[in-house]
Design a protein around this motif. Structure first.
Motif, mmCIF file in Angstrom:
data_model
loop_
_atom_site.group_PDB
_atom_site.id
_atom_site.type_symbol
_atom_site.label_atom_id
_atom_site.label_comp_id
_atom_site.label_asym_id
_atom_site.label_seq_id
_atom_site.Cartn_x
_atom_site.Cartn_y
_atom_site.Cartn_z
ATOM 1 N N SER A 25 0.847 -1.186 0.000
ATOM 2 C CA SER A 25 0.000 0.000 0.000
ATOM 3 C C SER A 25 0.882 1.235 0.000
ATOM 4 O O SER A 25 2.001 1.216 0.506
ATOM 5 C CB SER A 25 -0.926 0.018 1.227
ATOM 6 O OG SER A 25 -0.180 0.040 2.425
ATOM 7 N N GLY A 26 0.381 2.297 -0.630
ATOM 8 C CA GLY A 26 1.140 3.535 -0.711
ATOM 9 C C GLY A 26 2.082 3.596 -1.906
ATOM 10 O O GLY A 26 2.710 4.629 -2.140
ATOM 11 N N PHE A 27 2.220 2.494 -2.625
ATOM 12 C CA PHE A 27 3.027 2.469 -3.837
ATOM 13 C C PHE A 27 2.574 1.273 -4.679
ATOM 14 O O PHE A 27 1.943 0.351 -4.173
ATOM 15 C CB PHE A 27 4.528 2.380 -3.520
ATOM 16 C CG PHE A 27 4.976 1.075 -2.895
ATOM 17 C CD1 PHE A 27 4.697 0.790 -1.559
ATOM 18 C CD2 PHE A 27 5.689 0.142 -3.634
ATOM 19 C CE1 PHE A 27 5.125 -0.392 -0.973
ATOM 20 C CE2 PHE A 27 6.115 -1.039 -3.059
ATOM 21 C CZ PHE A 27 5.828 -1.316 -1.729
ATOM 22 N N THR A 28 2.936 1.299 -5.962
ATOM 23 C CA THR A 28 2.573 0.204 -6.846
ATOM 24 C C THR A 28 3.783 -0.700 -7.076
ATOM 25 O O THR A 28 4.900 -0.241 -7.241
ATOM 26 C CB THR A 28 2.052 0.739 -8.192
ATOM 27 O OG1 THR A 28 1.774 -0.369 -9.051
ATOM 28 C CG2 THR A 28 3.061 1.649 -8.860
ATOM 29 N N LEU A 29 3.505 -2.004 -7.071
ATOM 30 C CA LEU A 29 4.584 -2.979 -7.214
ATOM 31 C C LEU A 29 5.078 -3.159 -8.649
ATOM 32 O O LEU A 29 6.039 -3.882 -8.879
ATOM 33 C CB LEU A 29 4.120 -4.338 -6.682
ATOM 34 C CG LEU A 29 4.001 -4.477 -5.159
ATOM 35 C CD1 LEU A 29 3.358 -5.814 -4.812
ATOM 36 C CD2 LEU A 29 5.357 -4.350 -4.486
ATOM 37 N N ASP A 30 4.438 -2.504 -9.607
ATOM 38 C CA ASP A 30 4.760 -2.752 -11.022
ATOM 39 C C ASP A 30 6.244 -2.599 -11.330
ATOM 40 O O ASP A 30 6.781 -3.324 -12.164
ATOM 41 C CB ASP A 30 3.977 -1.778 -11.900
ATOM 42 C CG ASP A 30 2.488 -2.030 -11.857
ATOM 43 O OD1 ASP A 30 1.857 -2.058 -12.918
ATOM 44 O OD2 ASP A 30 1.954 -2.200 -10.749
ATOM 45 N N TYR A 31 6.917 -1.667 -10.677
ATOM 46 C CA TYR A 31 8.314 -1.393 -10.984
ATOM 47 C C TYR A 31 9.245 -1.792 -9.846
ATOM 48 O O TYR A 31 10.359 -1.265 -9.719
ATOM 49 C CB TYR A 31 8.484 0.087 -11.324
ATOM 50 C CG TYR A 31 7.599 0.511 -12.464
ATOM 51 C CD1 TYR A 31 6.455 1.268 -12.248
ATOM 52 C CD2 TYR A 31 7.889 0.108 -13.769
ATOM 53 C CE1 TYR A 31 5.626 1.635 -13.296
ATOM 54 C CE2 TYR A 31 7.066 0.467 -14.824
ATOM 55 C CZ TYR A 31 5.941 1.230 -14.587
ATOM 56 O OH TYR A 31 5.129 1.582 -15.628
ATOM 57 N N TYR A 32 8.774 -2.747 -9.054
ATOM 58 C CA TYR A 32 9.549 -3.197 -7.906
ATOM 59 C C TYR A 32 9.881 -4.683 -8.028
ATOM 60 O O TYR A 32 9.008 -5.493 -8.339
ATOM 61 C CB TYR A 32 8.768 -2.983 -6.609
ATOM 62 C CG TYR A 32 8.745 -1.548 -6.130
ATOM 63 C CD1 TYR A 32 8.014 -0.583 -6.795
ATOM 64 C CD2 TYR A 32 9.478 -1.176 -5.012
ATOM 65 C CE1 TYR A 32 8.007 0.729 -6.359
ATOM 66 C CE2 TYR A 32 9.479 0.132 -4.558
ATOM 67 C CZ TYR A 32 8.730 1.086 -5.242
ATOM 68 O OH TYR A 32 8.737 2.385 -4.799
ATOM 69 N N ALA A 33 11.136 -5.023 -7.760
ATOM 70 C CA ALA A 33 11.465 -6.415 -7.516
ATOM 71 C C ALA A 33 10.977 -6.774 -6.119
ATOM 72 O O ALA A 33 10.966 -5.930 -5.215
ATOM 73 C CB ALA A 33 12.970 -6.623 -7.612
ATOM 74 N N VAL A 34 10.559 -8.025 -5.958
ATOM 75 C CA VAL A 34 10.025 -8.449 -4.665
ATOM 76 C C VAL A 34 10.760 -9.696 -4.188
ATOM 77 O O VAL A 34 11.296 -10.458 -4.992
ATOM 78 C CB VAL A 34 8.513 -8.718 -4.753
ATOM 79 C CG1 VAL A 34 7.755 -7.447 -5.096
ATOM 80 C CG2 VAL A 34 8.191 -9.813 -5.753
ATOM 81 N N GLY A 35 10.749 -9.882 -2.880
ATOM 82 C CA GLY A 35 11.455 -11.036 -2.341
ATOM 83 C C GLY A 35 10.872 -11.490 -1.018
ATOM 84 O O GLY A 35 10.142 -10.754 -0.355
ATOM 85 N N TRP A 36 11.200 -12.730 -0.691
ATOM 86 C CA TRP A 36 10.855 -13.313 0.597
ATOM 87 C C TRP A 36 12.134 -13.721 1.308
ATOM 88 O O TRP A 36 13.020 -14.338 0.696
ATOM 89 C CB TRP A 36 9.936 -14.517 0.426
ATOM 90 C CG TRP A 36 8.554 -14.156 0.007
ATOM 91 C CD1 TRP A 36 8.063 -14.104 -1.266
ATOM 92 C CD2 TRP A 36 7.471 -13.785 0.859
ATOM 93 N NE1 TRP A 36 6.745 -13.721 -1.260
ATOM 94 C CE2 TRP A 36 6.353 -13.528 0.042
ATOM 95 C CE3 TRP A 36 7.332 -13.641 2.247
ATOM 96 C CZ2 TRP A 36 5.115 -13.131 0.548
ATOM 97 C CZ3 TRP A 36 6.108 -13.261 2.753
ATOM 98 C CH2 TRP A 36 5.013 -13.002 1.923
ATOM 99 N N PHE A 37 12.194 -13.421 2.578
ATOM 100 C CA PHE A 37 13.341 -13.747 3.409
ATOM 101 C C PHE A 37 12.851 -14.452 4.670
ATOM 102 O O PHE A 37 11.670 -14.374 5.008
ATOM 103 C CB PHE A 37 14.096 -12.459 3.793
ATOM 104 C CG PHE A 37 14.679 -11.735 2.620
ATOM 105 C CD1 PHE A 37 13.892 -10.958 1.797
ATOM 106 C CD2 PHE A 37 16.030 -11.862 2.324
ATOM 107 C CE1 PHE A 37 14.431 -10.299 0.693
ATOM 108 C CE2 PHE A 37 16.577 -11.224 1.236
ATOM 109 C CZ PHE A 37 15.776 -10.434 0.424
#
Length: 124
Positions: A25-37
């Motif tokens: 929320s507060g930003f769009t994930l379209d231009y973000y790499a994502v990860g799980w740690f």
């Protein structure tokens, strides 16, 4: 306010499955790499899986073939499907995002935005 909110952790028996979700929320994930740690007691934070904006993925050897990372940009959410869970998968799991557009992602814990963490316990 930029925020990542996780859900889906819990207690599961060995061999079971869980799906973790991370809503932005507060930003769009379209231009973000994502990860799980994940981080187990007394251990360093470990990169489990990541996904680039183009859909390319990278998994730790310990989870390859068992865990799947995915994203739904329309819902501004990404997921970690965990199958064939083992006791050694027990840890606090964190989602993360960084503004990195393209075909790469990193499993190093150097992301800009982090979720609050959710406990996953694998035990009989």
């Amino acid at each position: 306010q930029l925020q990542l909110v996780e859900s889906g952790g819990g207690l599961v028996q060995p061999g079971g499955s869980l799906r973790l979700s991370c809503a932005a929320s507060g930003f769009t994930l379209d231009y973000y790499a994502v990860g799980w740690f994940r981080q187990a007691p007394g251990k360093e934070r470990e990169g489990v899986s990541c996904m680039s904006t183009s859909g390319r993925t990278n998994h730790a050897d310990s989870v390859r073939g068992r865990f799947t990372i995915s994203r739904d940009n329309a819902k501004n959410t990404f997921y970690l499907q965990m199958n064939s869970l083992k006791p050694e998968d027990t840890a606090i799991y964190y989602c993360a995002a960084e503004p990195l557009d393209g075909s790469t992602c990193s499993r190093r814990p150097e992301y800009d935005y982090w979720g609050q963490g959710t406990q996953v316990t694998v035990s009989s």
